[in-house]
Design an enzyme around this catalytic site. Structure first.
Site, PDB file in Angstrom:
ATOM      1  N   GLY A 187       0.133 -12.962  10.761  1.00  0.00           N
ATOM      2  CA  GLY A 187      -1.133 -12.343  11.181  1.00  0.00           C
ATOM      3  C   GLY A 187      -2.132 -12.129  10.060  1.00  0.00           C
ATOM      4  N   LEU A 221       2.530 -13.161   3.123  1.00  0.00           N
ATOM      5  CA  LEU A 221       1.404 -13.259   2.178  1.00  0.00           C
ATOM      6  C   LEU A 221       1.621 -14.406   1.186  1.00  0.00           C
ATOM      7  N   ASP A 230       9.264 -12.045   4.992  1.00  0.00           N
ATOM      8  CA  ASP A 230       9.491 -13.455   5.309  1.00  0.00           C
ATOM      9  C   ASP A 230      10.180 -13.582   6.667  1.00  0.00           C
ATOM     10  N   THR A 287       1.256 -27.014  17.906  1.00  0.00           N
ATOM     11  CA  THR A 287       0.036 -27.773  17.584  1.00  0.00           C
ATOM     12  C   THR A 287      -0.029 -29.095  18.350  1.00  0.00           C
ATOM     13  N   ASP A 288      -1.243 -29.579  18.567  1.00  0.00           N
ATOM     14  CA  ASP A 288      -1.398 -30.900  19.201  1.00  0.00           C
ATOM     15  C   ASP A 288      -0.898 -32.019  18.283  1.00  0.00           C
ATOM     16  N   GLU A 289      -0.687 -31.703  16.996  1.00  0.00           N
ATOM     17  CA  GLU A 289      -0.239 -32.754  16.066  1.00  0.00           C
ATOM     18  C   GLU A 289       1.168 -33.237  16.368  1.00  0.00           C
ATOM     19  N   TYR A 345       4.483 -31.750   8.118  1.00  0.00           N
ATOM     20  CA  TYR A 345       3.980 -30.548   8.805  1.00  0.00           C
ATOM     21  C   TYR A 345       4.205 -30.673  10.315  1.00  0.00           C
ATOM     22  N   ALA A 366       6.062 -32.659  11.996  1.00  0.00           N
ATOM     23  CA  ALA A 366       7.484 -32.793  12.358  1.00  0.00           C
ATOM     24  C   ALA A 366       8.171 -31.431  12.314  1.00  0.00           C
ATOM     25  N   LYS A 369       6.712 -28.565  12.858  1.00  0.00           N
ATOM     26  CA  LYS A 369       6.230 -27.807  14.031  1.00  0.00           C
ATOM     27  C   LYS A 369       6.948 -28.292  15.292  1.00  0.00           C
ATOM     28  N   ASN A 378      -7.567 -28.527  16.749  1.00  0.00           N
ATOM     29  CA  ASN A 378      -8.094 -27.944  15.497  1.00  0.00           C
ATOM     30  C   ASN A 378      -8.998 -26.740  15.748  1.00  0.00           C
ATOM     31  N   ASN A 379      -8.623 -25.610  15.158  1.00  0.00           N
ATOM     32  CA  ASN A 379      -9.429 -24.388  15.259  1.00  0.00           C
ATOM     33  C   ASN A 379     -10.454 -24.343  14.125  1.00  0.00           C
ATOM     34  N   LYS A 412      -9.098 -26.153   4.351  1.00  0.00           N
ATOM     35  CA  LYS A 412      -9.234 -26.936   5.586  1.00  0.00           C
ATOM     36  C   LYS A 412     -10.640 -27.529   5.695  1.00  0.00           C
ATOM     37  N   ASN A 468     -14.832 -36.967  11.703  1.00  0.00           N
ATOM     38  CA  ASN A 468     -15.028 -36.086  10.546  1.00  0.00           C
ATOM     39  C   ASN A 468     -16.408 -36.307   9.926  1.00  0.00           C
TER      40      ASN A 468
HETATM   41  P1  NAD Z   1      -2.659 -20.162   8.042  1.00  0.00           P
HETATM   42  O1  NAD Z   1      -2.049 -21.070   7.036  1.00  0.00           O
HETATM   43  O2  NAD Z   1      -4.062 -19.714   7.873  1.00  0.00           O
HETATM   44  O3  NAD Z   1      -1.764 -18.839   8.176  1.00  0.00           O
HETATM   45  C1  NAD Z   1      -0.377 -18.862   8.156  1.00  0.00           C
HETATM   46  C2  NAD Z   1       0.110 -17.451   7.873  1.00  0.00           C
HETATM   47  O4  NAD Z   1       1.546 -17.448   7.912  1.00  0.00           O
HETATM   48  C3  NAD Z   1      -0.293 -16.911   6.493  1.00  0.00           C
HETATM   49  O5  NAD Z   1      -0.794 -15.598   6.605  1.00  0.00           O
HETATM   50  C4  NAD Z   1       1.016 -16.932   5.701  1.00  0.00           C
HETATM   51  O6  NAD Z   1       1.089 -15.921   4.702  1.00  0.00           O
HETATM   52  C5  NAD Z   1       2.044 -16.704   6.805  1.00  0.00           C
HETATM   53  N1  NAD Z   1       3.369 -17.205   6.459  1.00  0.00           N
HETATM   54  C6  NAD Z   1       3.690 -18.428   5.955  1.00  0.00           C
HETATM   55  N2  NAD Z   1       5.014 -18.514   5.751  1.00  0.00           N
HETATM   56  C7  NAD Z   1       5.558 -17.331   6.169  1.00  0.00           C
HETATM   57  C8  NAD Z   1       6.864 -16.817   6.219  1.00  0.00           C
HETATM   58  N3  NAD Z   1       7.917 -17.546   5.808  1.00  0.00           N
HETATM   59  N4  NAD Z   1       7.060 -15.576   6.708  1.00  0.00           N
HETATM   60  C9  NAD Z   1       6.005 -14.824   7.110  1.00  0.00           C
HETATM   61  N5  NAD Z   1       4.734 -15.251   7.070  1.00  0.00           N
HETATM   62  C10 NAD Z   1       4.508 -16.498   6.598  1.00  0.00           C
HETATM   63  O7  NAD Z   1      -2.451 -20.890   9.438  1.00  0.00           O
HETATM   64  P2  NAD Z   1      -3.385 -20.901  10.739  1.00  0.00           P
HETATM   65  O8  NAD Z   1      -4.360 -21.983  10.613  1.00  0.00           O
HETATM   66  O9  NAD Z   1      -3.820 -19.525  11.015  1.00  0.00           O
HETATM   67  O10 NAD Z   1      -2.307 -21.353  11.829  1.00  0.00           O
HETATM   68  C11 NAD Z   1      -1.514 -20.383  12.489  1.00  0.00           C
HETATM   69  C12 NAD Z   1      -0.523 -21.082  13.387  1.00  0.00           C
HETATM   70  O11 NAD Z   1      -1.213 -21.891  14.328  1.00  0.00           O
HETATM   71  C13 NAD Z   1       0.425 -22.022  12.642  1.00  0.00           C
HETATM   72  O12 NAD Z   1       1.687 -21.916  13.246  1.00  0.00           O
HETATM   73  C14 NAD Z   1      -0.164 -23.401  12.874  1.00  0.00           C
HETATM   74  O13 NAD Z   1       0.848 -24.371  12.855  1.00  0.00           O
HETATM   75  C15 NAD Z   1      -0.752 -23.234  14.257  1.00  0.00           C
HETATM   76  N6  NAD Z   1      -1.910 -24.074  14.560  1.00  0.00           N
HETATM   77  C16 NAD Z   1      -3.008 -24.039  13.742  1.00  0.00           C
HETATM   78  C17 NAD Z   1      -4.135 -24.797  14.097  1.00  0.00           C
HETATM   79  C18 NAD Z   1      -5.374 -24.787  13.236  1.00  0.00           C
HETATM   80  O14 NAD Z   1      -6.282 -25.556  13.509  1.00  0.00           O
HETATM   81  N7  NAD Z   1      -5.479 -23.944  12.223  1.00  0.00           N
HETATM   82  C19 NAD Z   1      -4.119 -25.565  15.266  1.00  0.00           C
HETATM   83  C20 NAD Z   1      -2.965 -25.581  16.058  1.00  0.00           C
HETATM   84  C21 NAD Z   1      -1.870 -24.812  15.702  1.00  0.00           C
HETATM   85  O1  DAU Z   2      -4.674 -30.395  15.165  1.00  0.00           O
HETATM   86  C1  DAU Z   2      -4.221 -29.101  14.852  1.00  0.00           C
HETATM   87  C2  DAU Z   2      -4.000 -28.999  13.364  1.00  0.00           C
HETATM   88  O2  DAU Z   2      -5.276 -28.971  12.764  1.00  0.00           O
HETATM   89  C3  DAU Z   2      -3.181 -27.795  12.941  1.00  0.00           C
HETATM   90  O3  DAU Z   2      -1.892 -27.891  13.496  1.00  0.00           O
HETATM   91  C4  DAU Z   2      -3.112 -27.688  11.409  1.00  0.00           C
HETATM   92  O4  DAU Z   2      -2.438 -26.504  11.022  1.00  0.00           O
HETATM   93  C5  DAU Z   2      -4.511 -27.674  10.865  1.00  0.00           C
HETATM   94  O5  DAU Z   2      -4.472 -27.665   9.449  1.00  0.00           O
HETATM   95  C6  DAU Z   2      -5.296 -28.880  11.362  1.00  0.00           C
HETATM   96  O6  DAU Z   2      -4.766 -30.094  10.777  1.00  0.00           O
HETATM   97  P1  DAU Z   2      -5.736 -31.256  10.254  1.00  0.00           P
HETATM   98  O7  DAU Z   2      -5.006 -32.094   9.298  1.00  0.00           O
HETATM   99  O8  DAU Z   2      -6.403 -31.931  11.400  1.00  0.00           O
HETATM  100  O9  DAU Z   2      -6.831 -30.308   9.528  1.00  0.00           O
HETATM  101  P2  DAU Z   2      -7.628 -30.480   8.148  1.00  0.00           P
HETATM  102  O10 DAU Z   2      -8.701 -29.433   8.130  1.00  0.00           O
HETATM  103  O11 DAU Z   2      -6.725 -30.554   6.979  1.00  0.00           O
HETATM  104  O12 DAU Z   2      -8.315 -31.897   8.306  1.00  0.00           O
HETATM  105  C7  DAU Z   2      -9.166 -32.193   9.400  1.00  0.00           C
HETATM  106  C8  DAU Z   2      -9.585 -33.651   9.263  1.00  0.00           C
HETATM  107  O13 DAU Z   2     -10.406 -33.781   8.106  1.00  0.00           O
HETATM  108  C9  DAU Z   2      -8.421 -34.598   9.063  1.00  0.00           C
HETATM  109  O14 DAU Z   2      -8.724 -35.830   9.696  1.00  0.00           O
HETATM  110  C10 DAU Z   2      -8.376 -34.806   7.554  1.00  0.00           C
HETATM  111  C11 DAU Z   2      -9.836 -34.699   7.157  1.00  0.00           C
HETATM  112  N1  DAU Z   2     -10.104 -34.143   5.809  1.00  0.00           N
HETATM  113  C12 DAU Z   2      -9.531 -32.942   5.486  1.00  0.00           C
HETATM  114  C13 DAU Z   2      -9.747 -32.388   4.239  1.00  0.00           C
HETATM  115  C14 DAU Z   2      -9.117 -31.065   3.871  1.00  0.00           C
HETATM  116  C15 DAU Z   2     -10.942 -34.812   4.924  1.00  0.00           C
HETATM  117  O15 DAU Z   2     -11.496 -35.885   5.255  1.00  0.00           O
HETATM  118  N2  DAU Z   2     -11.144 -34.261   3.698  1.00  0.00           N
HETATM  119  C16 DAU Z   2     -10.586 -33.086   3.300  1.00  0.00           C
HETATM  120  O16 DAU Z   2     -10.821 -32.648   2.151  1.00  0.00           O
END
Ligand code: NAD
Ligand code: DAU
Length: 339
Positions: free
Chosen positions: A8, A35, A59, A122-124, A146, A148, A150, A175-176, A185, A245
């Site tokens: 969180g 953290l 953890d 994740t959709d990945e 990553y 795999a 998930k 992607n959020n 990101k 992108n």
């Molecule tokens: P993030 O990397 O911003 O946050 C992850 C958090 O988990 C951090 O606060 C970190 O300290 C904590 N953490 C990591 N390892 C831990 C451990 N062993 N024990 C306790 N805490 C731990 O990630 P996010 O972008 O907020 O994503 C959150 C979740 O959503 C993830 O599970 C990710 O796979 C999933 N997700 C993210 C996206 C996206 O676009 N960001 C999309 C789909 C799914």
């Molecule tokens: O689809 C959901 C996933 O989206 C989540 O499960 C992941 O946690 C989250 O990190 C995100 O993964 P992506 O790999 O899609 O996100 P990222 O922001 O790393 O990259 C988005 C796209 O941009 C991807 O095609 C790679 C590209 N990229 C990314 C970075 C960081 C670049 O071209 N240059 C960059 O420097």
């Protein structure tokens, strides 16, 4: 309702906690977070004195820690993960540990304490799709350590539902973007680099497609799944905002009135998925739909990073700096200084 939210202090988890506390007056939340470099207590400064909110540093891989914390909680919502694809390529170990083993530890804690369980996946996990969209029944074909890890985590979660009859739900979001996203990101990296007149390292030809969802829409979808979803089921979450992108980069630069010359095409990410796309009919049947327009939310997100410079400057100048230098500058042969 008492929520145990893991991870969180990260991007989506912190938005989720703030959203839940704002929406439900009778909610209480324990935030368990290790953290790591991605966890940031600054993300929840505004709720840290709320009597309904408790932070525990720890953890998810530690059953001694997790099991007593889960006692008395109605549901565990597992956001905790190593989440960055690039880092999973340079060091997969922590991904397998947290995203797979950590999920198992949490599931055991939920089983022993009769808690519901939401696995934020994740959709990945589907891998890339050139045309059409993946359904929840589509074959999983993750491309990176990553995705795999998930997939491993959510398959274990699903098995706990089948084997032990536990109330498990799984979400697979696209992607959020939004406030408090770590500047490693794409969207926050490019916004903050552009503000600083630094290069925007676009991988390969920049024509990869992602479906962007505003983080609050994802939080609302997770709540809809928790409240109305069918136990044991998987729900895709996406907003249908598919852009390359390069297109997203163009929108960021135009919003910030910065030149396209900041874009630097660099070596591609290994195993880079070309396009993600999920069919979201199933979650929409629960009455959920995204309520944020992409361009407007992107504009507001750019404004948030402009107005919260201290938040991301602290991250970019801290321990992240070395990683950032070797990945985004040395690795791609770019100059670190402003262009
Ligand atoms: P993030 O990397 O911003 O946050 C992850 C958090 O988990 C951090 O606060 C970190 O300290 C904590 N953490 C990591 N390892 C831990 C451990 N062993 N024990 C306790 N805490 C731990 O990630 P996010 O972008 O907020 O994503 C959150 C979740 O959503 C993830 O599970 C990710 O796979 C999933 N997700 C993210 C996206 C996206 O676009 N960001 C999309 C789909 C799914
Ligand atoms: O689809 C959901 C996933 O989206 C989540 O499960 C992941 O946690 C989250 O990190 C995100 O993964 P992506 O790999 O899609 O996100 P990222 O922001 O790393 O990259 C988005 C796209 O941009 C991807 O095609 C790679 C590209 N990229 C990314 C970075 C960081 C670049 O071209 N240059 C960059 O420097």
């Amino acid at each position: 309702m008492k929520y145990l939210v893991t991870g969180g202090a990260g991007f989506i988890g912190s938005n989720f906690i703030r959203h839940v506390l704002g929406k439900y007056k009778d909610a209480s939340v324990i935030n368990l977070d290790k953290l790591t470099y991605a966890g940031n207590k600054d993300n929840l400064k505004d709720v840290e004195n709320d009597s309904r909110y408790t932070f525990i540093e720890g953890d998810i891989c530690s059953s001694e820690l997790v099991e007593p914390v889960a006692k008395g909680c109605d549901v565990i919502v597992n956001f905790a993960a190593e989440s960055h694809v690039d880092r999973s390529i340079s060091g997969p170990g922590s991904f397998i540990m947290t995203d797979v083993f950590g999920t198992y530890v949490l599931l055991e804690a939920a089983r022993k304490n009769d808690c519901g369980f939401v696995q934020v996946s994740t959709d990945e996990v589907y891998g890339s799709i050139s045309e059409g969209s993946f359904f929840e029944t589509s074959v999983l074909s993750p491309s990176s350590p990553y995705s795999a890890s998930k997939a491993g985590g959510e398959l274990i979660a699903k098995s706990y539902s089948e084997t032990y009859g536990m109330p498990v739900l799984i979400t697979r979001s696209s992607n959020n973007f939004g406030p408090f996203q770590h500047p490693e990101k794409l969207i926050p990296l490019f916004i903050t680099n552009a503000i600083e007149n630094k290069a925007l390292p676009l991988y390969g030809d920049g024509l990869q497609v992602r479906d962007w969802i505003y983080v609050i829409d994802n939080c609302e979808a997770i709540l809809a799944v928790m409240e109305k979803g069918r136990t044991g089921e998987i729900y895709n979450i996406g907003a249908g905002n598919e852009f390359t992108n390069l297109e997203v980069t163009g929108m960021i630069l135009s919003e910030l009135k910065k030149p396209k010359s900041l874009i630097k095409l660099v070596k591609d990410r290994p195993g880079h998925d070309k396009r993600y796309s999920v069919d979201t009919s199933k979650v929409r049947e629960l009455g959920w739909k995204p309520s944020h327009d992409f361009r407007r939310a992107l504009k507001e997100t750019v404004a948030w990073y402009r107005n919260n410079r201290a938040w991301w400057e602290k991250i970019k100048s801290g321990e992240f700096l070395e990683y950032y230098r070797s990945h985004y500058y040395e690795k791609h042969g770019l100059k670190e200084a402003s262009q």
